[in-house]
Structure formats: structure tokens, C-alpha cells
Enzyme design. Sequence first.
Site, PDB file in Angstrom:
ATOM      1  N   LYS A   1       0.830  -1.206   0.000  1.00 24.24           N
ATOM      2  CA  LYS A   1       0.000   0.000   0.000  1.00 24.24           C
ATOM      3  C   LYS A   1       0.862   1.254   0.000  1.00 24.24           C
ATOM      4  O   LYS A   1       0.658   2.173  -0.782  1.00 24.24           O
ATOM      5  CB  LYS A   1      -0.944  -0.010   1.200  1.00 24.24           C
ATOM      6  CG  LYS A   1      -1.872   1.202   1.239  1.00 24.24           C
ATOM      7  CD  LYS A   1      -2.708   1.252   2.515  1.00 24.24           C
ATOM      8  CE  LYS A   1      -3.722   0.146   2.590  1.00 24.24           C
ATOM      9  NZ  LYS A   1      -4.638   0.308   3.754  1.00 24.24           N
TER      10      LYS A   1
ATOM     11  N   GLU B   1      10.034  -5.812   4.014  1.00 24.10           N
ATOM     12  CA  GLU B   1      10.220  -7.132   3.405  1.00 24.10           C
ATOM     13  C   GLU B   1       9.822  -7.129   1.932  1.00 24.10           C
ATOM     14  O   GLU B   1      10.524  -7.693   1.080  1.00 24.10           O
ATOM     15  CB  GLU B   1       9.400  -8.184   4.159  1.00 24.10           C
ATOM     16  CG  GLU B   1       9.782  -8.361   5.619  1.00 24.10           C
ATOM     17  CD  GLU B   1       8.974  -7.483   6.562  1.00 24.10           C
ATOM     18  OE1 GLU B   1       8.927  -7.811   7.760  1.00 24.10           O
ATOM     19  OE2 GLU B   1       8.397  -6.468   6.100  1.00 24.10           O
TER      20      GLU B   1
ATOM     21  N   GLY C   1      -5.175  -4.671   5.514  1.00 20.76           N
ATOM     22  CA  GLY C   1      -4.428  -5.673   4.754  1.00 20.76           C
ATOM     23  C   GLY C   1      -5.053  -7.046   4.780  1.00 20.76           C
ATOM     24  O   GLY C   1      -5.142  -7.725   3.751  1.00 20.76           O
ATOM     25  N   ARG C   2      -5.519  -7.487   5.945  1.00 24.96           N
ATOM     26  CA  ARG C   2      -6.072  -8.840   6.046  1.00 24.96           C
ATOM     27  C   ARG C   2      -7.483  -8.932   5.488  1.00 24.96           C
ATOM     28  O   ARG C   2      -8.074 -10.007   5.470  1.00 24.96           O
ATOM     29  CB  ARG C   2      -6.032  -9.316   7.496  1.00 24.96           C
ATOM     30  CG  ARG C   2      -6.696  -8.386   8.503  1.00 24.96           C
ATOM     31  CD  ARG C   2      -6.317  -8.793   9.920  1.00 24.96           C
ATOM     32  NE  ARG C   2      -6.818  -7.894  10.946  1.00 24.96           N
ATOM     33  CZ  ARG C   2      -6.208  -6.770  11.323  1.00 24.96           C
ATOM     34  NH1 ARG C   2      -5.102  -6.387  10.715  1.00 24.96           N
ATOM     35  NH2 ARG C   2      -6.709  -6.023  12.296  1.00 24.96           N
TER      36      ARG C   2
ATOM     37  N   GLU D   1      -4.570 -11.475  14.214  1.00 26.05           N
ATOM     38  CA  GLU D   1      -4.148 -10.090  14.111  1.00 26.05           C
ATOM     39  C   GLU D   1      -5.292  -9.143  14.463  1.00 26.05           C
ATOM     40  O   GLU D   1      -5.070  -8.025  14.916  1.00 26.05           O
ATOM     41  CB  GLU D   1      -3.625  -9.789  12.699  1.00 26.05           C
ATOM     42  CG  GLU D   1      -2.840  -8.493  12.595  1.00 26.05           C
ATOM     43  CD  GLU D   1      -2.095  -8.357  11.281  1.00 26.05           C
ATOM     44  OE1 GLU D   1      -0.894  -8.669  11.241  1.00 26.05           O
ATOM     45  OE2 GLU D   1      -2.729  -7.948  10.281  1.00 26.05           O
TER      46      GLU D   1
ATOM     47  N   HIS E   1      -3.775 -37.976  10.756  1.00 28.01           N
ATOM     48  CA  HIS E   1      -2.580 -38.777  11.012  1.00 28.01           C
ATOM     49  C   HIS E   1      -1.472 -37.940  11.629  1.00 28.01           C
ATOM     50  O   HIS E   1      -0.302 -38.340  11.608  1.00 28.01           O
ATOM     51  CB  HIS E   1      -2.114 -39.441   9.716  1.00 28.01           C
ATOM     52  CG  HIS E   1      -3.090 -40.439   9.195  1.00 28.01           C
ATOM     53  ND1 HIS E   1      -2.998 -41.793   9.476  1.00 28.01           N
ATOM     54  CD2 HIS E   1      -4.210 -40.291   8.443  1.00 28.01           C
ATOM     55  CE1 HIS E   1      -4.014 -42.431   8.899  1.00 28.01           C
ATOM     56  NE2 HIS E   1      -4.763 -41.548   8.263  1.00 28.01           N
TER      57      HIS E   1
ATOM     58  N   LYS F   1       9.332  -4.497  14.144  1.00 23.09           N
ATOM     59  CA  LYS F   1       9.828  -3.836  12.930  1.00 23.09           C
ATOM     60  C   LYS F   1      10.839  -2.747  13.273  1.00 23.09           C
ATOM     61  O   LYS F   1      11.881  -2.607  12.629  1.00 23.09           O
ATOM     62  CB  LYS F   1       8.662  -3.228  12.153  1.00 23.09           C
ATOM     63  CG  LYS F   1       7.750  -4.233  11.470  1.00 23.09           C
ATOM     64  CD  LYS F   1       6.665  -3.485  10.708  1.00 23.09           C
ATOM     65  CE  LYS F   1       5.730  -4.434   9.989  1.00 23.09           C
ATOM     66  NZ  LYS F   1       4.674  -3.704   9.244  1.00 23.09           N
TER      67      LYS F   1
END
Length: 557
Positions: free
Chosen positions: A219, A225, A280-281, A366, A397, A517
Site C-alpha cells: 500500500k 520485506e 491488509g487482512r 491479528e 494422522h 519492525k
Amino acid sequence: MRRVTSPSSPLPALTPWPQRPAVRELQRHFEEVRSLHLRQLFQEDPQRGERFSAEACGLYLDYSKNRIVPRTVELLLELAREARVPTAAEAMFRGDEINFTEGRSVLHTALRLPREQALVVGGRNLTVDVHEVLDRMAQFARQVRDGSWLGHTGKRIKNVVNVGIGGSDLGPYMAYEALRAYSDRSLTLRFVSNVDATDFAEATRDLDPSETLFIICSKTFTTQETLANARLARSWLVSALGSEQAVRRHFVAVSTNAEEVARFGIDTANMFGFWDWVGGRYSMDSAVGLSLAVAIGPEAFGELLAGFHDMDQHFRTAPWPQNLPVLMAVLGVWYNNFFGAESHAILPYDQYLSRFSAYLQQLDMESNGKYVGSDGQRVPQQTGPVIWGQPGTNGQHAFYQLLHQGTKLIPADFIGFSRSLNPLGDHHDLLMANFFAQTEALAFGKTLEEVKAEGVPAALAQHKVFEGNRPTNTLLAERLTPRLLGSLVALYEHKVFVQGVIWNVNSFDQWGVELGKVLAKRITGELGVASELRHDSSTNALIRRYRAQRAAASGKA
């Protein structure tokens, strides 16, 4: 930059958790019903399976295998009413700045409004803005899919790499895997998110740079990153194609920062924007979903948006006893705050949903992983649970042993489909037989008498007892389609929202990711030089060891 205003919620103040009448009544009720077993509840009510069910948007919810009676649901819904969930929901849909710590509206629901349905906020019709971007996305997706978008050397694009992190990766990645059956198989899609260079190296090792398009999702176009991976991608491409001009045909941006996008070398005509009211999410149905739109085509992407909108409308209008997000939300509160459950498992019985639990981890944890309430005070009750899971039957399993016989109570959502998108042999019947069997086994278990009746030796009998009474929700749909996926994701979005309102937390900020961060930026400058370290003794010792091992590897020790 975040626009932080006065930190006060526009929603009505809530009574502290222990003082809420519904909480006190639920605690009394919990003491009355906590020892009831699902075996008894089903025996007493032969129609329980039908009675505790609801259906909407192609999803059938069976919540009968929960440790509840009708009075439980009544009290849980009253808890939601006391928390003024309807008021909060309307404030969200209306565009009020309910993300008050960042001074933002929360309008991901506007991303899936039909073109003809206006939503005016601050004097601006947001639907027009949204569909302008959607139209540009559709045009671009068609150009890539039909081969008219050519790379720097004149070759058509065959590979698309989405570079993002958090919601700019988890959402489109999950949805691409979920809808892979609807994708153009002549296109290869890859997703790069981790700043670990291995992620980029493995995603691109077999790709031809002249046929590869990068979609950079950030954005602000300053995310550390994402920008590190974007620069690595640019270097990889320019080195192979021999010209900085190649960037303009092999990179597009999903961003709102035109200045930084242009500085990177991306033509701002190929920048797809979104808005600060999209968290964002919650962004996979915005321009962040550009890679998905390329993969499945604009028509299928439109169906995905329609599914989101279907669930939005259901959540907004359906009576609460039949409202899927509300029911799932209050059931989660029941286990989290009264039974003391600390985690919740998401168990899709469809390989295409292999990334679904990872996506929900961000959406839920979050959003509601917070100990400060909307009043600025520490909340006295537990908030969001740990979300985890894997597709069935693989999980059976691996970790189902703990679900069945462990000492922890772990509620679970089972998600399945009546029709497979790959109907090969009798595999789907075998898959779904396990799907139905697991919820039955978790609910009812196996008694010591039943074990002994099978002739199990006394020394082993206790080991083969399953106490049952392990709660589950079952979501069953006909088949996985783009529209159904949209409804499924929106179901969980609204479930998380309702829980956040009940717990009195702001579900739409994420200040908890900031401190790490900030410290990382400081430490980055200390790793390559022998500067004095002023961290704690543990961090100092680890950095010194890292420096020494790096120096030894480069022959400088």
C-alpha cells in the site's frame, strides 16, 4: 502514514466484562450445563441435528455437536445484544471511523458492492471508485491471459509472481490455491513473501525472466520485506534482460504511493490503487487480488466478489438465530470465555483449501489478539484464540490424537463439500466418510463398557476409551466455487468482527507488529559492522555469534 486521531471509539461504551448481566447469567448457566454430555443431549432430543442448524449463501451449518442447550444460545445472543453488535455492524457498513486508533473507516464490504449500489461516505460514492479499479484490473487480466501484454523482448507472459507480505500475500495465495481448478493452467503463479532470500530463489529458479511478470503489493510501497524482495526481483530481471527499461513491461504495482512506485521504475499507469479503509487482512478482494484475477479471469473474480456480498447481506439482515457469522461468533465466545479453550482448529476436508487455516490465522489473530480494550484499559477477559489446522485427512494422522484424547478442549470447524472438483474413483466418498466420522467420534467417543464389549484386554481398555464431548461446527456446501469461497471468507470476517465487538477490542488495527519492525531496522545496521551493542545480554551475545560466524564464512575471521 497512519492518521492517528483522538483514541476514543465512536461506538457506545460497554460495561466491563464481569459486570455485564449476560456474562453473569452465562456464568451461572455454564455451571449448570458444563457437565452435560453430547450423548445425553442427543438422546433427549432426537431432532437436535436439525434443530441446531442454519443455512445461507450455499453453506449449511450444523452446530448441534456443541455443548449447548437452547437456553445457551439465547444467552449468548443476549450477550451480543448487550455489546451492541447491530449498532457496531451498521457503523461499519456505513463508513464510520470504527478503526479509531488509526482514524479510519472499515469498508472492505464496499469492495464487493454491485456497481449499481451506491455507498456515499464523506460526499463521495465509493462504489464508483471501487469499480473503476475493478474495471482496470479486468482489462489488465484479460491482456495477460490473451497474450496481448508482452514482455520487454516481445514474448508473452507465462509466469506471474506476486510479491507481498501479510494480507498482500496470504489472501491471494490462499484464494489462488482454493480456486486453482478455475485457473488458466498455461500460466504459472508464484507467491513471494518471506524476506528470507530462499523464498525468492525457489519461486524463480525455473522461470524465464523474459516471460515473467511481477506484481508488487504494498500500500505504502515502503514495507521493508516487500521492497527488499521487489529490489531483488528487479535485479534478477535486469541482469537477465540487460536493460532497466525492462522493468516497465515486467512489473506492475498495487499501491497508493505513486511517487515511490515511479522511483522504483514502474509506470504509474500500471499502478492499481486501493484505500486506507481497506485493512491488509481484508484486502484480497481489492486490487491486492490482481494476481488472482489474472489466474482465474475477471468473470470468476466477479463471482468471488458476489459471494462476499451475499454473506455481507446475510450478516446484515438475517435474524440472529439463523445468522451464520453471529452463531459461530458467540459459540467461539462460549468456549473461549467460559470453558477456557485457548485455541480453535480449522479443518477443511478439501485439498484446495490447504492455505485456508493459514489465512484465518492472520484474519483472526491479528484482529482480536489484543489485551487493550477500546476504552484504553486492559481487558479482564480472554480475547482471541490461537487459530490452527490442516486439511483432512492429513491432520487425522498428525494431531487428531490430541483432539480426541488430549487434556485440552479444542473446538473445531470442519469444512466439507458434497461434490469434488476432481471426482476420481471413490476417493471423495472415502474423504467425506472420514469427515462425518470424525465429528461423530469427537462428539460421542467410546465408553469403557463399549471397549470391554469388543473384547479388549483389561490392561488396554482405558487406553482405548474416548470420552467424547469435544465440540465441533460442521460447514457443508455442494462444491467449492469462486462464489462459495467468497461467502466462506466473508463468514469468517464477520465472525471475527462480532467477537471483537463482544470483547470490546478494535479488530482493525495491529500495533502489535510495530515494535519488532522498529527494532529490526536498528539491528540491521549492526550486523555488518563491529559497532558497540546496547541490547540485553542475550541479544548482544546472539548478534556477536552471528557476526563471528559470518566473518568466518567469508574468510575474515
